[in-house]
Design a protein around this motif. Sequence first.
Motif, short mmCIF file in Angstrom:
data_model
loop_
_atom_site.label_atom_id
_atom_site.label_comp_id
_atom_site.label_asym_id
_atom_site.label_seq_id
_atom_site.Cartn_x
_atom_site.Cartn_y
_atom_site.Cartn_z
N GLN A 165 0.94 -1.19 0.07
CA GLN A 165 0.15 -0.01 0.09
C GLN A 165 0.96 1.29 -0.14
N ARG A 166 1.82 1.39 0.90
CA ARG A 166 2.74 2.44 1.01
C ARG A 166 3.32 2.77 -0.28
N ALA A 167 4.01 1.48 -1.10
CA ALA A 167 4.46 1.67 -2.53
C ALA A 167 3.75 2.01 -3.44
N ALA A 168 2.28 1.59 -3.50
CA ALA A 168 1.33 2.27 -4.40
C ALA A 168 0.89 3.44 -4.27
N LEU A 169 0.76 4.05 -3.00
CA LEU A 169 0.52 5.46 -2.65
C LEU A 169 1.79 6.35 -3.17
N ALA A 170 3.02 5.85 -2.80
CA ALA A 170 4.08 6.67 -3.12
C ALA A 170 4.21 6.88 -4.87
N ALA A 171 3.80 5.64 -5.59
CA ALA A 171 3.70 5.78 -7.23
C ALA A 171 2.76 6.55 -7.48
#
Length: 72
Positions: A43-49
């Motif tokens: 989720q953190r990676a998707a949000l950052a992307a």
Amino acid sequence: MAALDILAANLRLKPADLGDLSKLSEPQLKQLNDALDQAKARQRAALAAGIDGALSHIPFLLRGVVTRLVKP
């Protein structure tokens, strides 16, 4: 720290509020904790992307200011 306590902290709850989850065995609780950790990382990676993609629409001169506002 017991797996139940870790799960409660992970979910931001008190161990007493976990209800039937407290009936799970230690290995099952560890597996659930690991799955939650992995989901949070995705989720953190998707949000950052998503934030990075949205910043591409911001004029270059404003990106630094906007980046400081939207990224933790």
